[in-house]
Design a protein around this motif. Structure first.
Motif, PDB file in Angstrom:
ATOM      1  N   VAL A 121      46.610  48.542  50.648  1.00 28.95           N
ATOM      2  CA  VAL A 121      45.916  49.683  50.752  1.00 28.95           C
ATOM      3  C   VAL A 121      44.928  49.540  49.759  1.00 28.95           C
ATOM      4  O   VAL A 121      44.964  48.659  48.706  1.00 28.95           O
ATOM      5  N   SER A 124      42.605  52.684  45.188  1.00 25.82           N
ATOM      6  CA  SER A 124      43.315  52.904  44.054  1.00 25.82           C
ATOM      7  C   SER A 124      42.497  54.117  43.703  1.00 25.82           C
ATOM      8  O   SER A 124      43.419  54.692  42.504  1.00 25.82           O
ATOM      9  N   SER A 128      43.347  56.907  48.236  1.00 25.62           N
ATOM     10  CA  SER A 128      44.416  56.129  48.046  1.00 25.62           C
ATOM     11  C   SER A 128      45.675  56.427  48.386  1.00 25.62           C
ATOM     12  O   SER A 128      46.570  56.435  48.238  1.00 25.62           O
ATOM     13  N   CYS A 132      48.787  56.681  50.378  1.00 23.10           N
ATOM     14  CA  CYS A 132      50.273  56.225  49.691  1.00 23.10           C
ATOM     15  C   CYS A 132      51.375  57.277  49.970  1.00 23.10           C
ATOM     16  O   CYS A 132      52.362  56.741  50.576  1.00 23.10           O
ATOM     17  N   ILE A 144      49.109  48.140  47.322  1.00 21.65           N
ATOM     18  CA  ILE A 144      47.710  48.567  46.429  1.00 21.65           C
ATOM     19  C   ILE A 144      46.665  47.540  46.528  1.00 21.65           C
ATOM     20  O   ILE A 144      46.941  46.707  45.494  1.00 21.65           O
ATOM     21  N   SER A 146      42.967  46.121  44.479  1.00 26.74           N
ATOM     22  CA  SER A 146      42.084  46.867  43.814  1.00 26.74           C
ATOM     23  C   SER A 146      41.739  45.956  42.779  1.00 26.74           C
ATOM     24  O   SER A 146      41.751  44.390  42.370  1.00 26.74           O
ATOM     25  N   CYS A 173      40.651  52.197  52.056  1.00 28.97           N
ATOM     26  CA  CYS A 173      40.059  53.030  51.177  1.00 28.97           C
ATOM     27  C   CYS A 173      38.922  53.970  50.246  1.00 28.97           C
ATOM     28  O   CYS A 173      38.457  54.569  49.492  1.00 28.97           O
TER      29      CYS A 173
END
Length: 242
Positions: A121, A124, A128, A132, A144, A146, A173
């Motif tokens: 993903v 964050s 996001s 999730c 995730i 980031s 995202c």
């Protein structure tokens, strides 16, 4: 005449205004939908005071989390996600919902294959968080990514060939690649993509973002965010009229 609108920053490109304006015209609904472009979430109050007959709002980047402090009540999904993209206004009370989860699940589920067991993903933020939450409901493990990782998140620099081969579902995202900055894309090693990968981009304008184009070049399956937005918009409309 009822009023609806979108709260966000730099939202001239917005899907929502075009979508709902066309919907109202097609169905002869006596309503309007406006963009409320604010540079600080504190200005939400002035919008609420100024606009009479305002019945509902959508919320987009960067206010899906910060808007929560202004709301009187959250529904269960919005509370669990920690992000709101839909507000229903009833007698000056603000009720927060998250329809991104519904939109994403509705768009993604028909496209999943058996090997899409783990996901990366990218990003964050508020979007996001909704993604999730939806992935959990599908029992899909995720990581995730980031630029400023915390807890169990990883940095983009941490993604290598092994990471890519272990995660066949990759979801953008972030707003990277959104018009007019269409040459931008998340910094991942696209060369390691193959036909088993599925790239899903929440960006819908352009239809094929640089993120998706690079996936397509490697033989990956791709999908933009248009259907997700359409599903979440209809869910918002349902909430406003319930």
């Amino acid at each position: 005449m009822h009023k609806f609108g979108l709260i966000g920053k730099d939202i001239d490109y917005s899907f929502s205004k075009t979508y709902f304006t066309q919907k109202f015209d097609n169905l002869n609904i006596d309503a309007t939908y406006e963009n409320y472009d604010i540079d600080n979430i504190l200005k939400l109050k002035s919008v609420l005071i100024r606009e009479k007959n305002l019945k509902g709002l959508n919320v987009t980047i960067p206010y899906k989390q910060s808007v929560i402090e202004f709301l009187d009540q959250l529904d269960q999904t919005a509370k669990a996600v920690g992000a709101v993209n839909t507000i229903k206004i009833v007698q000056n009370k603000l009720y927060g919902y998250n329809t991104d989860v519904f939109g994403f699940m509705s768009a993604l589920f028909p496209l999943l294959e058996k090997h899409h067991q783990k996901a990366l993903v990218l990003g964050s933020g508020g979007a996001s968080k909704a993604i999730c939450y939806a992935l959990k409901s599908f029992d899909i493990d995720y990581k995730i990514v980031s630029r400023q990782p915390v807890n169990n998140q990883i940095h983009y620099n941490d993604i290598n060939k092994n990471t890519m081969n272990a995660h066949y579902l990759i979801i953008n995202c972030t707003p990277l690649g959104t018009y007019p900055n269409i040459d931008e894309s998340p910094d991942i090693p696209y060369a390691y993509l193959n036909q088993k990968h599925f790239l899903f981009d929440l960006v819908y304008n352009p239809k094929v973002s640089t993120f998706l184009a690079q996936g397509n070049n490697q033989g990956a399956k791709i999908c933009n965010g248009y259907d997700m937005l359409r599903f979440q918009a209809e869910k918002s409309w349902e909430i406003w009229n319930a």
